[in-house]
Design a protein around this motif. Sequence first.
Motif, PDB file in Angstrom:
ATOM      1  N   TRP A   1      40.573  47.084 -61.793  1.00 28.09           N
ATOM      2  CA  TRP A   1      39.833  45.989 -61.144  1.00 28.09           C
ATOM      3  C   TRP A   1      40.608  45.348 -59.988  1.00 28.09           C
ATOM      4  O   TRP A   1      40.214  44.310 -59.486  1.00 28.09           O
TER       5      TRP A   1
ATOM      6  N   ILE B   1      37.983  45.642 -55.652  1.00 21.22           N
ATOM      7  CA  ILE B   1      36.530  45.648 -55.815  1.00 21.22           C
ATOM      8  C   ILE B   1      35.904  45.272 -54.483  1.00 21.22           C
ATOM      9  O   ILE B   1      36.127  44.164 -53.968  1.00 21.22           O
TER      10      ILE B   1
ATOM     11  N   ASP C   1      33.241  44.116 -51.555  1.00 20.48           N
ATOM     12  CA  ASP C   1      32.312  42.982 -51.517  1.00 20.48           C
ATOM     13  C   ASP C   1      30.921  43.368 -52.012  1.00 20.48           C
ATOM     14  O   ASP C   1      30.266  42.601 -52.733  1.00 20.48           O
TER      15      ASP C   1
ATOM     16  N   TRP D   1      30.936  43.423 -55.723  1.00 24.19           N
ATOM     17  CA  TRP D   1      30.911  42.057 -56.254  1.00 24.19           C
ATOM     18  C   TRP D   1      29.500  41.479 -56.169  1.00 24.19           C
ATOM     19  O   TRP D   1      29.039  40.796 -57.092  1.00 24.19           O
TER      20      TRP D   1
ATOM     21  N   LEU E   1      27.584  39.901 -59.316  1.00 25.18           N
ATOM     22  CA  LEU E   1      27.246  38.471 -59.296  1.00 25.18           C
ATOM     23  C   LEU E   1      25.742  38.193 -59.303  1.00 25.18           C
ATOM     24  O   LEU E   1      25.324  37.048 -59.425  1.00 25.18           O
TER      25      LEU E   1
ATOM     26  N   ALA F   1      35.946  36.924 -61.757  1.00 27.98           N
ATOM     27  CA  ALA F   1      35.116  36.266 -60.733  1.00 27.98           C
ATOM     28  C   ALA F   1      35.473  34.776 -60.638  1.00 27.98           C
ATOM     29  O   ALA F   1      35.627  34.230 -59.538  1.00 27.98           O
TER      30      ALA F   1
ATOM     31  N   GLN G   1      38.661  34.092 -58.837  1.00 29.56           N
ATOM     32  CA  GLN G   1      38.575  34.296 -57.393  1.00 29.56           C
ATOM     33  C   GLN G   1      37.569  33.351 -56.732  1.00 29.56           C
ATOM     34  O   GLN G   1      37.267  33.488 -55.539  1.00 29.56           O
TER      35      GLN G   1
ATOM     36  N   ARG H   1      34.356  33.087 -57.311  1.00 32.92           N
ATOM     37  CA  ARG H   1      33.047  33.720 -57.083  1.00 32.92           C
ATOM     38  C   ARG H   1      32.030  33.168 -58.086  1.00 32.92           C
ATOM     39  O   ARG H   1      32.348  32.974 -59.253  1.00 32.92           O
TER      40      ARG H   1
END
Length: 609
Positions: free
Chosen positions: A382, A385, A387, A390, A394, A412, A415, A417
């Motif tokens: 991981w 990854i 964008d 992601w 997400l 997530a 970071q 996110r």
Amino acid sequence: MKEIKFSLVFRDMWQSAGKYVPRVDQLTAIAPAIIDMGCFARVETNGGGFEQVNLLFGENPNKAVREWTKPFHEAGIQTHMLDRGLNGIRMSPVPADVRKLFYKVKKAQGTDITRTFCGLNDIRNIAPSIKYAHEAGMISQCSLCITESPVHTVEYYVNMAKELIELGADEICLKDMAGIGRPVSLGKIVEGIKKIKDIPIQYHSHSGPGFAVASILEVCKAGCDYVDVGMEPLSWGTGHPDVLCVQAMLKDAGFKVPEINMAAYMKVRTMIQSFMDDFLGYYIPQRNRLMNSLLIAPGLPGGMMGSLMTDLETNLEGLNRYKAKHNQPLMTQDELLIKLFDEVTYVWPKVGYPCLVTPFSQYVKNLALMNVIQMEKGGQRWSMIADDIWDMILGKSGRLPGPVDQELKDLAAAQGRKFVTEDPQLNYPDALDLFREKMARNGWETGQDDEELFEYAMHPAQYEAYKSGKAKADFLADLEKRKEAAQPKAAQPDNITVTVNGQSYKVAISYDGEPAPAAQQEASAPADGTAAGGNDILSPLEGKFMLSKAAGEKELKVGDIVNKGDTVCYIEAMKTYNAIISEFSGKVLEICAKPGDNVFEDDVLIKIA
């Protein structure tokens, strides 16, 4: 006696075998012979990677589609194309105004049917396409992306078909893109749909794992109306069952099927082989001609396997360069492939069971491959990854069929996110006006029926490379390189042993000015991937260098100040954009590559002071 009609998936035949499809002159040359076969009610003429490939050739894809569909229309054969729903005919989401223009353009160019699918089977991503297709006067065929998982049951698919029919779908396609649908279950899905409404159903399957022919028989017994087929020399393997086999099987089972003009079949077969001999064969790995039941577990689609094996050669080369630097045993392609399959099987449930079809098959495969490469280099799973991946995790691409693993939720959160639940289309505002302005500034025409505007808005980077001539130059250079590599060479030793005064020495040999293996290792970059000065941003993988991934995005320039953790550029690899994060703070001294340039692992991308 029930009638079964055939559709030749000519575009997908090529995409499933290799990286490219024929040029427009080859397409128009073969069309009359396909028509003369007399057995096809439909032909898949475009969609998916088709138009991006034209751009890479330096050809105008709009001209290609118009010329390619024309002879089939004149012969009364319907043409159909692939539509990725929210993603249109590219790998990333498309604004609503571009999606709407897409249908208007394709209808004007001669496409009758749009086969719309969403790799997440999220109805919200398909519904607008039904409306746009009808407004353009097209047949809306909506797909159930078939896969095998705890959440993808017969009931799940029958309920999905019911929703699509209520929204106005004219036809339903069982899109068994990896060929892993189990025959009896597929028959039950068709039966369930026919009980809801006697709507036309088309079945699409790849041969790879080995279920396809049995599945065709089962869905036809259950009421299927159209079957997608391929033909030699591009049937079977990661492609589709051959029309000769399918026709004979169904005829024996008592179905009414069209007869095949064998003289025309052999002519088409010969022409396909000539295209392969011309240049397309250089992009078709031999492994893709084989069937492999190992594909049952990872469930990777046939349409992706064509490009995967070509891309894997490059990834293996980069990985083995690293291993050579660190005196580690080199890896074979078989070893890398098995590790990849195992990692896909591990990753897939953790990212919520997206159907492994474009673009999500590429996302899951790329994520798995990056994990394998990083772990082979002593890194962490991981740790890289893209964008786009992601966005899928997400929820920005739609609702995942299953839950995301807690490990990824924690990553997530770490970071910053956030997960989203709103209609995915809302994340991508209209963009046609922006592209109109850019075309006007460049002095480019928007084209007949705004088809050039559509092409630019759908594939911005590829269209610019096409207009500049860079795409064609890069393609021709790559083709020349592959032709040269295919020429037989005399065996040349990497080293020899010499004896001087009774003492033996092993000496490395270099050819054509290339450094010998030992010299290469000594001159290589430091093991941690950092440059000697500590302020060079290096490429972590091979791909195309990009300063931005979307129109209007601000691009880095010399003199800009960046902070540690900023995204400074992207590497487009394996059809996804990988954000490159600066490990340093400072001023940009030099941008060492131009947008669209191919870069290799450990190449210096940007110098920071």
